[in-house]
Structure formats: C-alpha cells, structure tokens
Enzyme design. Structure first.
Site, PDB file in Angstrom:
ATOM      1  N   GLU A  27       0.812  -1.223   0.000  1.00 13.38           N
ATOM      2  CA  GLU A  27       0.000   0.000   0.000  1.00 13.38           C
ATOM      3  C   GLU A  27       0.846   1.274   0.000  1.00 13.38           C
ATOM      4  O   GLU A  27       0.398   2.315  -0.476  1.00 13.38           O
ATOM      5  CB  GLU A  27      -0.963   0.005   1.186  1.00 13.38           C
ATOM      6  CG  GLU A  27      -2.104  -0.997   1.075  1.00 13.38           C
ATOM      7  CD  GLU A  27      -1.763  -2.367   1.636  1.00 13.38           C
ATOM      8  OE1 GLU A  27      -0.555  -2.623   1.907  1.00 13.38           O
ATOM      9  OE2 GLU A  27      -2.677  -3.180   1.809  1.00 13.38           O
ATOM     10  N   PHE A  52     -10.933  -7.535  14.279  1.00 15.16           N
ATOM     11  CA  PHE A  52      -9.924  -7.953  13.309  1.00 15.16           C
ATOM     12  C   PHE A  52      -9.645  -6.851  12.284  1.00 15.16           C
ATOM     13  O   PHE A  52     -10.573  -6.296  11.707  1.00 15.16           O
ATOM     14  CB  PHE A  52     -10.382  -9.230  12.601  1.00 15.16           C
ATOM     15  CG  PHE A  52      -9.416  -9.704  11.559  1.00 15.16           C
ATOM     16  CD1 PHE A  52      -8.143 -10.122  11.913  1.00 15.16           C
ATOM     17  CD2 PHE A  52      -9.762  -9.694  10.208  1.00 15.16           C
ATOM     18  CE1 PHE A  52      -7.233 -10.538  10.945  1.00 15.16           C
ATOM     19  CE2 PHE A  52      -8.861 -10.106   9.238  1.00 15.16           C
ATOM     20  CZ  PHE A  52      -7.588 -10.525   9.613  1.00 15.16           C
ATOM     21  N   GLN A  53      -8.390  -6.566  12.070  1.00 21.28           N
ATOM     22  CA  GLN A  53      -7.930  -5.530  11.130  1.00 21.28           C
ATOM     23  C   GLN A  53      -8.548  -4.160  11.421  1.00 21.28           C
ATOM     24  O   GLN A  53      -8.834  -3.384  10.513  1.00 21.28           O
ATOM     25  CB  GLN A  53      -8.183  -5.951   9.675  1.00 21.28           C
ATOM     26  CG  GLN A  53      -7.274  -7.103   9.265  1.00 21.28           C
ATOM     27  CD  GLN A  53      -7.198  -7.347   7.769  1.00 21.28           C
ATOM     28  OE1 GLN A  53      -8.158  -7.111   7.048  1.00 21.28           O
ATOM     29  NE2 GLN A  53      -6.053  -7.821   7.305  1.00 21.28           N
ATOM     30  N   LYS A 106     -17.270  -0.871   6.678  1.00 20.88           N
ATOM     31  CA  LYS A 106     -17.700  -1.842   5.674  1.00 20.88           C
ATOM     32  C   LYS A 106     -19.225  -1.861   5.498  1.00 20.88           C
ATOM     33  O   LYS A 106     -19.732  -1.958   4.377  1.00 20.88           O
ATOM     34  CB  LYS A 106     -17.208  -3.237   6.063  1.00 20.88           C
ATOM     35  CG  LYS A 106     -17.511  -4.287   5.001  1.00 20.88           C
ATOM     36  CD  LYS A 106     -16.884  -5.637   5.306  1.00 20.88           C
ATOM     37  CE  LYS A 106     -17.157  -6.608   4.147  1.00 20.88           C
ATOM     38  NZ  LYS A 106     -16.595  -7.930   4.405  1.00 20.88           N
ATOM     39  N   MET A 161      24.537   8.975   1.649  1.00 25.59           N
ATOM     40  CA  MET A 161      24.406  10.219   2.411  1.00 25.59           C
ATOM     41  C   MET A 161      24.731   9.986   3.880  1.00 25.59           C
ATOM     42  O   MET A 161      25.387  10.814   4.523  1.00 25.59           O
ATOM     43  CB  MET A 161      22.999  10.797   2.239  1.00 25.59           C
ATOM     44  CG  MET A 161      22.857  12.224   2.720  1.00 25.59           C
ATOM     45  SD  MET A 161      23.988  13.366   1.891  1.00 25.59           S
ATOM     46  CE  MET A 161      22.967  13.979   0.553  1.00 25.59           C
TER      47      MET A 161
END
Lengths: 578, 163
Positions: A49, A111-112, A161, A483
């Site tokens: 993502e 969940f999630q 949802k 760097m």
C-alpha cells in the site's frame, strides 16, 4: 437507489478519476465488487500500500490532478501512512479511501481494526469518517475540494464496511457544488501589499528571486518567467521548485540550500531583497536561521498564511494563489516601470558581475584524480541528461543520488522533477515513476535511485510487469548508504555505522526474473553507449534497470557548514570550505 | 505570556481531537481547555489558555485557523475581556478552622455548596488569579480535593465572536 459501494464508485467517477491505486482486503470487498462492475476507472493493483500512495503522488505531481488511493482497514491503512505523510509534507493533492471495520465493531479491537482517522490526523489536510451511505457523495465532494484547493494536501476518507453493503440501497445524487463555511482559501493577494512589493523590487540593488514548489503546484511557472525576465533578477529554486524556472536560463543560479550551488547560496547571503514565492524557508534552505541573509528585506508570496514568518520574519507578506498574485504583479510592473530607480540598471549590472565571479568557482565540476577510472555518480546523471536530451520525467529516492540528480539534471519545465523533498522518503522513486508513467504512457520516465532506496519498494517491479510500465531505473550503486556514509565521514571520523549494503542482489538477474531488461555498467567508457541503448527505440516499451557501479568515496558538494553556519558557509570539496 | 484563545468550532466528532492534537504535534502548551456546544447546536465554543510569545501565538492562531473545522477564533488577551473560571474545593472543616474557612470563603464570595460534620465543599468563580489567591489563603487548611473548570471568556463591549 444504489448501495454505498456503488455510490462511492459513482462519486469518484463524478470527480473524473481515471486511476485508482490500491490493494483489496476484507473491509473494502464491497467497494472492490462495485469497482469490478464498472469500466470507467482503471484500478492499479500494487504490491504494497505504501507504493499505492507514492504512485498516486507521482500521478498528482506530474499531472496537477489529485491522486486517488484505495486501501483496506488495519494494515492496509497503516501501510499507506508513509505515503500520506510524504504527500502532506510536499503539499500534494491526494484522496485516500480506507476501509474500516463495520460500524458496530469500531472500538472493540476487532480484526484488522485501526483508528485510521486518529493515526493519520497529524499528516492529513483533513479526514472524514463516513457514518452512513447517504453521506458518501458530499464527503467525496468535500474531500476532493479540500485536497485540491488552497494549499493542497492529502485527505483521508475512512468508510466502515457496512456503509458499502450491496443489499442496503439509498437514494443517490451527486452535489454540483460544495461550500464549507469554515474553509475559504485566499483567492487573491492584497493589492496594497503587492504595490508595496513592486516599489521594493524597482529600487532593489542586489535582488534575488527564491521560488519553491508552490510555483509548480500553483501552475505559476510561466508567470514567474515573465516576471523574472522583465526584472532581470537572478533566480534560484528550492529542491521542490526545480523546473519552476528554466534551469538552462542564464538568469538561473541553480538550487539553493544545504546542497545548493555556490553562486545561489552566495547570492542569497549577499542580497538586499528576497522575493520568495511558494517557498517556506525550510531548515534545509536557511542553514542557521539567525544568520540567514543578514542584509535582505523579504517579500513572501504564499497561499498558506501559516507559512509566513514561521521560520524567518518577513517584511511584506502576500497571501494568495501564485497565479493571481504574479499576474497582478506583472501588470503592475508594466505600469510602474517609470518609477524604477534611475540607477537600478547600473547596480544590477554590478550585482550580476559579482554573481558571475561566484559562478567562476564552477562548484559542480566533477573531480577526478589521474588514473582514477571509477564512474562518478555525477557523470552518470550527466550522461542520462545527454541521452534523454533533458526531457525525461525524473523521479528519485532519497540520499546522495537525489542531490546528484537535482544538481546535474537541469529541468527546464515544471512537473518533470519528482522527489520527496519534505519527508525524504526512501522507496518513493519507483512507485512515483510508475504513477507518472500511468499518466503519460508515451513519455520517457526515469527513476534515478540507489541500491539502498530501490530495495525499499522493489516489489513494485512486479506491478510494472503486470501493467507494462516501461520505467527506466538508473541505480547509482555505490554499495553504501551514501548520504549517511558522507555524514559519518564528515562528523563521525569515518565510523561507518551500518551504512553499507552487504549481500546486495544481482539486480540484473532480479529484474530479469520479473521479465524486465537489466544492464550492469562498471566501466566509464561504456556508460554513454549502454545508456543510449537503454533509451533506444528498441527498448522503448520495456522496463530497463541499469545497475551502475559508482565510486563509493564521492561526497555531495557544495554542502552547508553546520551547525551554526550561514548561507555562505559551504564545504566545496573534501576538506575545502569557504 | 499568558494567552486566552477562544475558538468557534464545528460541533462534529473528532474536531476537538484535531485542536488538541495540533498543540501536541507542534509542541505548543495548553494550560487549560474548556469546550461545550453554543446556543447554535452546530457550533462548539472552545476556550484555551496557553503561555506563548507573540511570535508563537501568531503561529498557534494561524495553525488553528488552518484546521478545516475551526470556523473563527480570537485571542481574547489582545483586548479587554472577561474571563471566569469555576472551582469546587473540598476541605477538612473541623474545630476552630470551620469558622475560619467560612469567613475566608465569604471574603472571596465563595459559596458553601455541601457540608458534612468534617468537611465543606466550596464553589468559587472568578479569574484564575482569584482562584489561585483563595487556594493560597487556604494554605493552613487541609485541602482534600480541587476541581477547576478552566477558563471561559469573551471580549468586553460590542466585539463578538460569532458566525
């Protein structure tokens, strides 16, 4: 009557969204089903993502249109956080739609589940948690309006949802207009302030124009060129502003700041008037704030009032869109030209001759000892510039290669230089290049990166195979985190704590396994020929990865002396300072 | 110096957390904070006190104004204003001290709002300074519990903060 999922998709279509970058998961399954049942918008399936947000970001920076991201709840949302923060720091318009667990499960550690609105709060321009399907159209309308107006930025829309449930149908209509009583970005600059600025410009003796990313975001490049040429003043750009003014123009002094050119930093330090446009006096520009440009009066044009006098006190603030303010200035300048101080032309000529003296320093000259045959990273960037005639889109990751690209690939046009300037996000370059390539399928898109950064989102090589994205990846491989190593050389007596990359993959074999083309270059004399092949008609449609073995001892110069240095205090090469 | 910033905020879920979050993330300080809906149910009025220099308070007000849900705000300390704070204080009140505490409360125009054999609960309103002074005057008493509302305020005269 439509379901929330269909309403969301219809609303995005109303906003003329052509690409959605995302990854499915439990909380967005209804939305993905609605996406499946339409063919107006294309969805790009990423491999992580974070890459979806960077792709949307690259798309937004190159087109000027908002990037759109769709992720699921929990880990999908948290993975997007780095990309949202990247867009926030560089003021990039983006709308991120995140799935959320069902409304009745919110707050139960289900969940999630993660509090996406809470987690993203410090890194968004605004966010919404949608409570019911009927609210989706107005929320999407507001999200795009907020993301793209004023100082642009990312907006998160978190959708539980159950709101998108296909069996719950509600009336749908998309609002034609939106008004938010508590949000009204400035629409034009204050005319009195603009007049004051013009009279200061027409009597300045040693002026500088300091233009940043706001000029690009605000589509003010042409107006800036008109203004600068009329006045005949020297121009410098920030890292974010490169391309806002043509880099090959004789009035351009190069980038300023920590790794700015000698002439740009010296001119800033010695000038008596700064016209700052869409720039924010970032700490990577100013060096020690109390020593910043001690002789200068400052005019500051910005869309965001909070940017004015945040880091450096300014004399004439002008809050407004760069296009409106610069147009008004250009018009006023024609009328007021008669008021120009009689000796300005002579004083400007003296100022330019002083600047030409600084230019003679030739601060970007590539150093090479006799018998040294290593490829210098600067030479690799210069070769890419020559082979692409300076017309490629260039994205970068973060580190030495980013600075070399900024300094050695001059950009004559806005929106062609795409890098994470504010947040400094390694892993940005490849997905950003993919977003650009999606928006401009026929253009040459180059990702200049390093072997450290590229591995932070290398999984996207797979996405490139799936969508046939012919990005050209130039890997400046110095086998170290350049760097970090440079700072360790300069400030930690060369103790290279965890700054080298052991067990690197065989990049050529790796990219070939995805069906791409790979080259490895380790000799200077083959650099130009191989790059010519990379950008040839034959490989036009292929992703090509060029692993260039560069000299690991090279540092980026000039570099501001810190801490406690002023703009004029710079290291010019190893052990040599102003 | 001490500042009282008064904010009209959309009365929406999450709006307050943006204000508080802004202070934390930009390391501004909040000394007190009160918030409640106004006569217009779509708006909340929030009053916060902070200690900041002129430069800092300029940044604070600009950053607050950038929050989408902030409708309007005013730095009350810029002009003449009225500020009030409510304090409830529960003290041990026995023996000779019982009368002494009542006398002091009267001097401060406090009201005793709850009484037991051994305690008084006193309600006091006024400026933060006045409430502090009362607490100092109770130094010899046993203070069991203190709760303060934080400052609310508005401008004097005809100046208003409204839509």
């Amino acid at each position: 009557m439509l379901s929330g999922g269909d309403i969301l998709i219809r609303s995005l279509q109303e906003e003329d969204v052509d690409y959605v970058f995302g990854y499915p998961g439990g909380a967005v399954l209804h939305i993905y089903d609605a996406l499946f049942r339409q063919d107006k918008m294309k969805h790009v399936l990423v491999r992580h993502e974070q890459a979806a947000t960077h792709m949307a970001d690259g798309y937004a920076r190159s087109t000027g249109r908002p990037g759109v991201v769709l992720v699921t709840s929990g880990p999908g949302a948290t993975n997007a956080v780095t990309g949202i923060a990247t867009a926030y720091m560089d003021s990039i318009p983006m709308v991120v739609i995140s799935g959320q667990v069902q409304s009745h499960l919110i707050g139960t550690d289900s969940f999630q589940e993660t509090d996406m609105v809470g987690i993203s709060r410090p890194i968004v321009k605004h966010s919404f948690l949608v409570k019911k399907a009927e609210d989706i159209p107005m929320t999407i309308k507001k999200a795009f309006y907020i993301a793209t107006t004023g100082r642009p930025g990312p907006v998160v829309v978190d959708i539980p949802k159950d709101i998108t449930n296909p069996t719950d149908l509600v009336e749908y209509s998309y609002p034609a207009e939106v008004a938010i009583r508590s949000y009204s970005p400035a629409s034009k600059g204050h005319s009195g302030q603009i007049k004051k600025a013009i009279s200061m410009l027409l009597s300045a003796e040693r002026p500088m124009i300091y233009a940043g990313g706001g000029v690009i975001q605000g589509n003010g490049s042409e107006l800036l060129a008109t203004l600068s040429r009329k006045l005949g003043f020297p121009v410098t750009n920030t890292l974010m502003g490169l391309g806002a003014f043509p880099a090959t123009d004789p009035q351009f002094l190069g980038m300023l700041g920590m790794h700015g050119t000698y002439e740009a930093n010296m001119a800033m330090h010695h000038c008596d008037l700064i016209l700052a446009i869409g720039a924010r006096f970032d700490d990577r520009v100013t060096n020690t704030v109390s020593k910043f440009c001690p002789h200068a009066k400052i005019i500051h044009i910005d869309i965001d009032p909070a940017t004015i006098s945040k880091n450096v006190e300014v004399d004439v603030p002008i809050v407004g869109p760069v296009v409106n303010v610069l147009s008004e200035m250009n018009e006023l300048l024609d009328v007021s030209w008669v008021d120009r101080s009689s000796d300005q032309e002579k004083l400007l000529a003296e100022w330019w001759s002083q600047i030409e003296g600084w230019r003679k320093q030739d601060c970007l000259k590539v150093e090479r000892d006799d018998g040294d045959t290593d490829i210098k990273p600067q030479e690799a960037v210069q070769a890419v510039y020559r082979v692409t005639n300076g017309t490629s889109y260039v994205t970068t990751d973060v580190g030495q290669h980013q600075m070399f690209a900024a300094l050695y690939y001059p950009f004559d046009e806005p929106r062609k230089w795409i890098n994470s300037g504010g947040l400094g996000t390694m892993g940005f370059g490849l997905p950003a290049a993919m977003g650009v390539q999606m928006a401009f399928p026929d253009e040459v898109v180059t990702c200049i990166t390093g072997e450290g950064s590229i591995q932070m989102n290398i999984q996207e090589l797979s996405t490139c195979s799936q969508y046939g994205l012919p990005v050209k990846i130039i890997n400046l491989n110095n086998r170290s985190l350049g760097m970090v190593k440079q700072w360790q050389d300069m400030q930690y007596e060369g103790r290279h704590s965890h700054s080298y990359m052991d067990s690197l993959p065989d990049f050529v074999a790796l990219v070939e396994s995805y069906g791409h083309v790979g080259f490895k270059i380790d000799r200077l004399d083959e650099l130009e020929d191989v790059l010519a092949e990379v950008y040839s008609e034959k490989l036009k449609d292929k992703l090509v990865f060029v692993d260039i073995q560069t000299d690991p001892e090279v540092h980026v110069y000039p570099m501001h002396v810190a801490p406690n240095g002023a703009m004029r205090d710079m290291w010019l090469k190893k052990g040599v300072r102003t | 110096m001490r500042r009282i910033i008064s904010v009209l905020l959309e009365n929406e879920a999450g709006a307050l957390s943006r204000v508080v979050g802004l202070f934390a993330q930009r390391s501004y300080n909040i000394e007190s904070l009160t918030v409640a809906p106004t006569d217009d149910a779509t708006l909340s009025r929030l009053t916060l006190t902070t200690r900041a220099s002129d430069k800092q308070v300029e940044q604070i007000t600009k950053q607050l104004n950038k929050l989408i849900e902030v409708v309007k705000l005013v730095d009350l300390t810029d002009g003449e204003h009225i500020e009030r704070e409510l304090m409830l204080i529960k003290l041990k009140a026995t023996g000779a001290q019982r009368a002494e505490i009542k006398r002091t409360a009267d001097i401060f125009r406090g009201q005793i709002v709850d009484v037991t054999n051994a305690t008084y609960t006193i309600q006091l309103t006024g400026t933060t300074e006045k409430l502090d002074a009362f607490l100092r005057s109770m130094a010899d008493a046993t203070v069991m519990e203190v709760v303060r509302s934080g400052v609310s305020g508005l401008s004097r005269g005809e100046k208003i903060l409204a839509l």
